[in-house]
Design a protein around this motif. Structure first.
Motif, PDB file in Angstrom:
ATOM      1  N   THR A  27       0.994  -1.110   0.240  1.00  0.00           N
ATOM      2  CA  THR A  27       0.132   0.002   0.090  1.00  0.00           C
ATOM      3  C   THR A  27       0.846   1.256  -0.094  1.00  0.00           C
ATOM      4  O   THR A  27       0.498   2.474  -0.420  1.00  0.00           O
ATOM      5  CB  THR A  27      -0.857  -0.068   1.406  1.00  0.00           C
ATOM      6  N   GLY A  28       2.095   1.182   0.403  1.00  0.00           N
ATOM      7  CA  GLY A  28       3.040   2.303   0.459  1.00  0.00           C
ATOM      8  C   GLY A  28       2.697   3.250   1.717  1.00  0.00           C
ATOM      9  O   GLY A  28       2.907   4.453   1.681  1.00  0.00           O
ATOM     10  N   GLN A  29       1.876   2.723   2.647  1.00  0.00           N
ATOM     11  CA  GLN A  29       1.102   3.631   3.695  1.00  0.00           C
ATOM     12  C   GLN A  29       2.019   3.113   5.171  1.00  0.00           C
ATOM     13  O   GLN A  29       2.719   2.216   5.173  1.00  0.00           O
ATOM     14  CB  GLN A  29      -0.143   3.572   3.875  1.00  0.00           C
ATOM     15  N   SER A  30       1.768   3.986   6.163  1.00  0.00           N
ATOM     16  CA  SER A  30       2.181   3.669   7.300  1.00  0.00           C
ATOM     17  C   SER A  30       1.041   2.630   8.401  1.00  0.00           C
ATOM     18  O   SER A  30      -0.049   2.710   7.959  1.00  0.00           O
ATOM     19  CB  SER A  30       2.346   4.928   8.176  1.00  0.00           C
ATOM     20  N   ILE A  31       1.652   2.468   9.398  1.00  0.00           N
ATOM     21  CA  ILE A  31       0.769   1.561  10.374  1.00  0.00           C
ATOM     22  C   ILE A  31      -0.272   2.376  10.765  1.00  0.00           C
ATOM     23  O   ILE A  31      -1.489   2.400  10.877  1.00  0.00           O
ATOM     24  CB  ILE A  31       1.452   1.001  11.523  1.00  0.00           C
ATOM     25  N   TYR A  32       0.078   3.620  11.049  1.00  0.00           N
ATOM     26  CA  TYR A  32      -0.853   5.000  11.697  1.00  0.00           C
ATOM     27  C   TYR A  32      -1.916   5.184  10.294  1.00  0.00           C
ATOM     28  O   TYR A  32      -3.095   5.014  10.903  1.00  0.00           O
ATOM     29  CB  TYR A  32      -0.201   6.009  11.835  1.00  0.00           C
ATOM     30  N   ASP A  33      -1.725   5.126   9.285  1.00  0.00           N
ATOM     31  CA  ASP A  33      -2.462   5.121   8.050  1.00  0.00           C
ATOM     32  C   ASP A  33      -3.401   4.018   8.019  1.00  0.00           C
ATOM     33  O   ASP A  33      -4.905   4.275   8.063  1.00  0.00           O
ATOM     34  CB  ASP A  33      -1.722   5.155   6.652  1.00  0.00           C
ATOM     35  N   HIS A  34      -2.996   2.855   8.298  1.00  0.00           N
ATOM     36  CA  HIS A  34      -3.890   1.856   8.412  1.00  0.00           C
ATOM     37  C   HIS A  34      -4.747   1.827   9.400  1.00  0.00           C
ATOM     38  O   HIS A  34      -6.078   1.390   9.244  1.00  0.00           O
ATOM     39  CB  HIS A  34      -3.076   0.363   8.226  1.00  0.00           C
ATOM     40  N   GLN A  35      -4.243   2.014  10.305  1.00  0.00           N
ATOM     41  CA  GLN A  35      -5.156   2.256  11.684  1.00  0.00           C
ATOM     42  C   GLN A  35      -6.195   3.101  11.649  1.00  0.00           C
ATOM     43  O   GLN A  35      -7.497   3.079  12.034  1.00  0.00           O
ATOM     44  CB  GLN A  35      -4.528   2.537  13.003  1.00  0.00           C
ATOM     45  N   SER A  36      -6.112   4.452  10.900  1.00  0.00           N
ATOM     46  CA  SER A  36      -6.964   5.445  10.681  1.00  0.00           C
ATOM     47  C   SER A  36      -7.979   5.017   9.868  1.00  0.00           C
ATOM     48  O   SER A  36      -9.219   5.342  10.100  1.00  0.00           O
ATOM     49  CB  SER A  36      -6.395   6.805  10.140  1.00  0.00           C
ATOM     50  N   ARG A  37      -7.575   4.102   8.732  1.00  0.00           N
ATOM     51  CA  ARG A  37      -8.714   3.758   7.799  1.00  0.00           C
ATOM     52  C   ARG A  37      -9.397   2.600   8.299  1.00  0.00           C
ATOM     53  O   ARG A  37     -10.722   2.699   8.023  1.00  0.00           O
ATOM     54  CB  ARG A  37      -7.726   3.281   6.420  1.00  0.00           C
ATOM     55  N   THR A  38      -8.781   1.841   9.078  1.00  0.00           N
ATOM     56  CA  THR A  38      -9.529   0.712   9.811  1.00  0.00           C
ATOM     57  C   THR A  38     -10.735   1.457  10.694  1.00  0.00           C
ATOM     58  O   THR A  38     -11.960   1.072  10.795  1.00  0.00           O
ATOM     59  CB  THR A  38      -8.845   0.083  10.658  1.00  0.00           C
ATOM     60  N   VAL A  39     -10.324   2.566  11.710  1.00  0.00           N
ATOM     61  CA  VAL A  39     -11.327   3.199  12.282  1.00  0.00           C
ATOM     62  C   VAL A  39     -12.406   3.759  11.447  1.00  0.00           C
ATOM     63  O   VAL A  39     -13.503   3.635  11.739  1.00  0.00           O
ATOM     64  CB  VAL A  39     -10.752   4.191  13.443  1.00  0.00           C
ATOM     65  N   ALA A  40     -12.024   4.522  10.729  1.00  0.00           N
ATOM     66  CA  ALA A  40     -12.839   5.055   9.521  1.00  0.00           C
ATOM     67  C   ALA A  40     -13.862   4.044   9.032  1.00  0.00           C
ATOM     68  O   ALA A  40     -15.189   4.441   8.897  1.00  0.00           O
ATOM     69  CB  ALA A  40     -12.272   5.861   8.606  1.00  0.00           C
ATOM     70  N   SER A  41     -13.388   2.966   8.838  1.00  0.00           N
ATOM     71  CA  SER A  41     -14.367   1.966   7.909  1.00  0.00           C
ATOM     72  C   SER A  41     -15.355   1.778   9.002  1.00  0.00           C
ATOM     73  O   SER A  41     -16.613   1.488   8.607  1.00  0.00           O
ATOM     74  CB  SER A  41     -13.403   0.659   7.855  1.00  0.00           C
ATOM     75  N   TYR A  42     -15.279   1.365  10.028  1.00  0.00           N
ATOM     76  CA  TYR A  42     -16.089   0.961  11.259  1.00  0.00           C
ATOM     77  C   TYR A  42     -17.117   2.212  11.350  1.00  0.00           C
ATOM     78  O   TYR A  42     -18.439   1.938  11.350  1.00  0.00           O
ATOM     79  CB  TYR A  42     -15.560   0.772  12.469  1.00  0.00           C
ATOM     80  N   LEU A  43     -16.822   3.596  11.528  1.00  0.00           N
ATOM     81  CA  LEU A  43     -17.874   4.698  11.589  1.00  0.00           C
ATOM     82  C   LEU A  43     -18.542   4.682  10.221  1.00  0.00           C
ATOM     83  O   LEU A  43     -19.821   4.779  10.298  1.00  0.00           O
ATOM     84  CB  LEU A  43     -16.783   5.813  11.674  1.00  0.00           C
ATOM     85  N   ASN A  44     -17.919   4.403   8.995  1.00  0.00           N
ATOM     86  CA  ASN A  44     -18.594   4.429   7.818  1.00  0.00           C
ATOM     87  C   ASN A  44     -19.793   3.415   7.591  1.00  0.00           C
ATOM     88  O   ASN A  44     -20.659   3.920   7.263  1.00  0.00           O
ATOM     89  CB  ASN A  44     -17.389   4.471   6.611  1.00  0.00           C
ATOM     90  N   LEU A  45     -19.108   2.201   7.947  1.00  0.00           N
ATOM     91  CA  LEU A  45     -20.181   1.191   8.038  1.00  0.00           C
ATOM     92  C   LEU A  45     -21.467   1.283   8.786  1.00  0.00           C
ATOM     93  O   LEU A  45     -22.640   1.193   8.640  1.00  0.00           O
ATOM     94  CB  LEU A  45     -19.650  -0.134   8.144  1.00  0.00           C
ATOM     95  N   LEU A  46     -21.184   1.759   9.979  1.00  0.00           N
ATOM     96  CA  LEU A  46     -22.117   2.153  10.897  1.00  0.00           C
ATOM     97  C   LEU A  46     -23.152   3.118  10.550  1.00  0.00           C
ATOM     98  O   LEU A  46     -24.249   3.178  10.698  1.00  0.00           O
ATOM     99  CB  LEU A  46     -21.666   2.510  12.326  1.00  0.00           C
TER     100      LEU A  46
END
Length: 218
Positions: free
Chosen positions: A55-74
């Motif tokens: 992905t070329g991204q950082s762990i923090y980026d992946h964590q942010s996208r993971t949390v955002a996914s939960y909020l988006n799906l809710l």
């Protein structure tokens, strides 16, 4: 329980090719037409080194996208049983991920189940065991993605549930069970249940004296 297929998505494409609205619509259809859906994993972003390289991204980026996914799906469908997922690599990463959910108003300690990502390929290592122990101590009901027998023997008493395809891979290389008419038992509920029973029987009794029996999903 529904897995989102995130590892395949990111390892092949370096990103999610399925938009959140499309994923939510698919999960809604599964829940309505198949039924009995207990948990559906979000579109999380794994943090294994090979995935980060893709992905070329950082762990923090992946964590942010993971949390955002939960909020988006809710937001898209808050009646579906979405399962938040923790991502990271070190223990500090996972603790930071908990804080990131909390900053968005999500208390993971009250969630029915919290997925634990990026540990399946190192599940029996001392570092992975330490991560599971620490997250369990935080009061989380953990679901272990892709936990094999060696990993479960170390931490099954700290997990509420887990899943594995090990039984299916095993079945591909063995003859079908007596009475089965298919070519292999790689998609056979009978084989999966037999594997599950053998696995549970192999777990040490002393771990299970003071904690509930784990739910091991095929």
């Amino acid at each position: 329980m529904l897995d989102s297929g995130g590892f395949t998505e990111l390892s092949l494409h370096g990103q999610w090719t399925v938009p959140p609205a499309q994923y939510a619509a698919a999960v809604r259809r599964y829940a309505d037409e198949i039924g009995e859906l207990e948990r559906a994993a979000i579109q999380d972003w794994m943090c294994e080194p090979q995935i980060l390289a893709k992905t070329g991204q950082s762990i923090y980026d992946h964590q942010s996208r993971t949390v955002a996914s939960y909020l988006n799906l809710l937001w898209l469908d808050d009646e579906l049983p979405w399962m938040p997922v923790l991502q990271g690599w070190t223990l500090d990463d996972y603790l930071r991920c908990i804080d990131m959910y909390a900053a968005m108003g999500i208390d993971l300690t009250v969630e029915p189940l919290v997925g634990l990502g990026s540990v399946c390929r190192r599940q029996s290592t001392r570092e992975a065991v330490r991560i599971v122990e620490a997250l369990y101590a935080c009061g989380l009901r953990l679901h272990g993605f892709g936990f094999k027998t060696t990993g479960l023997r170390e931490v099954h008493h700290l997990l509420y549930s887990s899943d594995s395809l090990a039984w299916s891979f095993n079945a591909r290389h063995h003859a079908p069970l007596p009475g089965c008419t298919h070519k292999t038992c790689s998609n056979c509920p009978k084989y999966a249940l037999a594997w599950r029973n053998r696995l549970l029987a192999s777990l040490t009794d002393w771990h299970q004296d003071t904690t509930p029996q784990p739910h091991i999903a095929a």
